[in-house]
Each structure stands twice: as structure tokens, then as C-alpha cells.
Design a protein around this motif. Structure first.
Motif, mmCIF file in Angstrom:
data_model
loop_
_atom_site.group_PDB
_atom_site.id
_atom_site.type_symbol
_atom_site.label_atom_id
_atom_site.label_comp_id
_atom_site.label_asym_id
_atom_site.label_seq_id
_atom_site.Cartn_x
_atom_site.Cartn_y
_atom_site.Cartn_z
ATOM 1 N N ALA A 86 0.836 -1.202 0.000
ATOM 2 C CA ALA A 86 0.000 0.000 0.000
ATOM 3 C C ALA A 86 0.873 1.254 0.000
ATOM 4 C CB ALA A 86 -0.906 0.004 1.232
ATOM 5 N N ASN A 87 0.461 2.250 -0.783
ATOM 6 C CA ASN A 87 1.187 3.518 -0.779
ATOM 7 C C ASN A 87 0.675 4.395 0.362
ATOM 8 O OD1 ASN A 87 -1.142 4.974 -1.643
ATOM 9 N ND2 ASN A 87 -0.598 4.710 -3.793
ATOM 10 N N ALA A 88 1.221 5.600 0.484
ATOM 11 C CA ALA A 88 0.876 6.477 1.612
ATOM 12 C C ALA A 88 -0.612 6.808 1.651
ATOM 13 C CB ALA A 88 1.708 7.753 1.557
ATOM 14 N N LYS A 89 -1.197 7.136 0.507
ATOM 15 C CA LYS A 89 -2.617 7.490 0.481
ATOM 16 C C LYS A 89 -3.491 6.288 0.817
ATOM 17 C CE LYS A 89 -6.359 9.448 -2.307
ATOM 18 N NZ LYS A 89 -7.319 8.764 -1.456
ATOM 19 N N GLN A 90 -3.170 5.147 0.234
ATOM 20 C CA GLN A 90 -3.959 3.938 0.484
ATOM 21 C C GLN A 90 -3.915 3.557 1.958
ATOM 22 O OE1 GLN A 90 -1.715 1.729 -2.378
ATOM 23 N NE2 GLN A 90 -3.370 1.726 -3.883
ATOM 24 N N SER A 91 -2.733 3.589 2.555
ATOM 25 C CA SER A 91 -2.622 3.206 3.959
ATOM 26 C C SER A 91 -3.297 4.234 4.868
ATOM 27 C CB SER A 91 -1.155 3.004 4.359
ATOM 28 O OG SER A 91 -0.425 4.201 4.295
ATOM 29 N N ARG A 92 -3.210 5.516 4.507
ATOM 30 C CA ARG A 92 -3.874 6.562 5.289
ATOM 31 C C ARG A 92 -5.397 6.402 5.209
ATOM 32 N NH1 ARG A 92 -1.338 10.603 3.234
ATOM 33 N NH2 ARG A 92 -2.813 10.964 1.557
ATOM 34 N N ASP A 93 -5.900 6.115 4.015
ATOM 35 C CA ASP A 93 -7.342 5.930 3.838
ATOM 36 C C ASP A 93 -7.852 4.721 4.614
ATOM 37 O OD1 ASP A 93 -7.333 8.134 2.175
ATOM 38 O OD2 ASP A 93 -7.653 6.994 0.324
ATOM 39 N N CYS A 94 -7.111 3.626 4.564
ATOM 40 C CA CYS A 94 -7.521 2.413 5.276
ATOM 41 C C CYS A 94 -7.474 2.642 6.782
ATOM 42 C CB CYS A 94 -6.629 1.245 4.871
ATOM 43 S SG CYS A 94 -7.193 -0.345 5.521
ATOM 44 N N PHE A 95 -6.407 3.266 7.255
ATOM 45 C CA PHE A 95 -6.295 3.563 8.687
ATOM 46 C C PHE A 95 -7.464 4.439 9.148
ATOM 47 C CE2 PHE A 95 -5.135 6.468 12.077
ATOM 48 C CZ PHE A 95 -4.779 5.578 13.072
ATOM 49 N N GLY A 96 -7.745 5.504 8.418
ATOM 50 C CA GLY A 96 -8.833 6.407 8.790
ATOM 51 C C GLY A 96 -10.175 5.714 8.808
ATOM 52 N N CYS A 97 -10.380 4.835 7.854
ATOM 53 C CA CYS A 97 -11.622 4.070 7.764
ATOM 54 C C CYS A 97 -11.797 3.176 8.996
ATOM 55 C CB CYS A 97 -11.573 3.243 6.483
ATOM 56 S SG CYS A 97 -13.016 2.238 6.143
#
Length: 106
Positions: A86-97
Motif C-alpha cells: 500500500a502507498n501512503a494514500k492507500q494506507s492513510r485511507d484504510c487507517f482512517g476508515c
């Protein structure tokens, strides 16, 4: 698809407002039950397949890892990067979710 502003508080984003996707809003709107891993914000078909290959086939299995890592953003995002690329945006989105889902349901 209209983005909704959501304040995720402190973290690497310095408390700035972030937008959430429709996928994110759909996920956090209800209990996760048996939702597939690809239903998580930030996890598309490619990352979903990689997670499934490593045994993370359902959203609740990824939630389990999120909880094992004590909801720590840095640890979870690093784990997601190492596990499925996962890239930075993908991991940030998943974490936030997952964080918002936990705030609502745990």
C-alpha cells in the motif's frame, strides 16, 4: 462523487481536514459483518488480492491486525505497506476508515 470533509485530529496530517470517499462513508455507516477486505477504503482490487493471499480475506481480519497494533497509525500503515504494498494514500485511507469504524462501533 462528492467528498465529505472529516477532521481526523492529530497525526501526520497535522490535524488538517481530510476528505473521505464514498467507499469510506459506506464502510463506517454500518457493522462490518462479513464484508470482504476490498470494502475497506484504500483497498482496491490489487491490494485486496494481495491481502487475501496472505490470509486477510475479510475486513474484520484486517481490523484484528489494526487492534493488535493498538490502533497505532504508524505501525498499522507500515504493516499495510509491508504486507500488500500500500502507498501512503492507500494506507492513510484504510487507517482512517478503521479508526472511524472503531469510534462508531467499539
Amino acid at each position: 462523487m462528492k467528498a465529505q470533509k472529516k477532521d481526523f485530529g492529530s497525526g501526520h496530517d497535522g490535524g488538517i481536514k481530510m476528505t473521505t470517499s464514498q467507499k469510506h462513508r459506506d464502510f463506517v455507516a454500518e457493522p462490518m459483518g462479513e464484508k470482504p477486505v476490498g470494502s475497506l477504503a484504500g483497498i482496491g482490487e490489487v491490494l485486496g488480492k494481495k491481502l487475501e493471499e496472505r490470509g486477510f480475506d475479510k475486513a474484520y481480519v484486517v481490523l484484528g491486525q489494526f487492534l493488535v497494533l493498538k490502533k497505532d497509525e504508524d505501525l498499522f500503515r507500515e504493516w499495510l505497506k509491508d504486507t500488500c504494498g500500500a502507498n501512503a494514500k492507500q494506507s492513510r485511507d484504510c487507517f482512517g476508515c478503521l479508526r472511524e469504524w472503531c469510534d462508531a462501533f467499539l
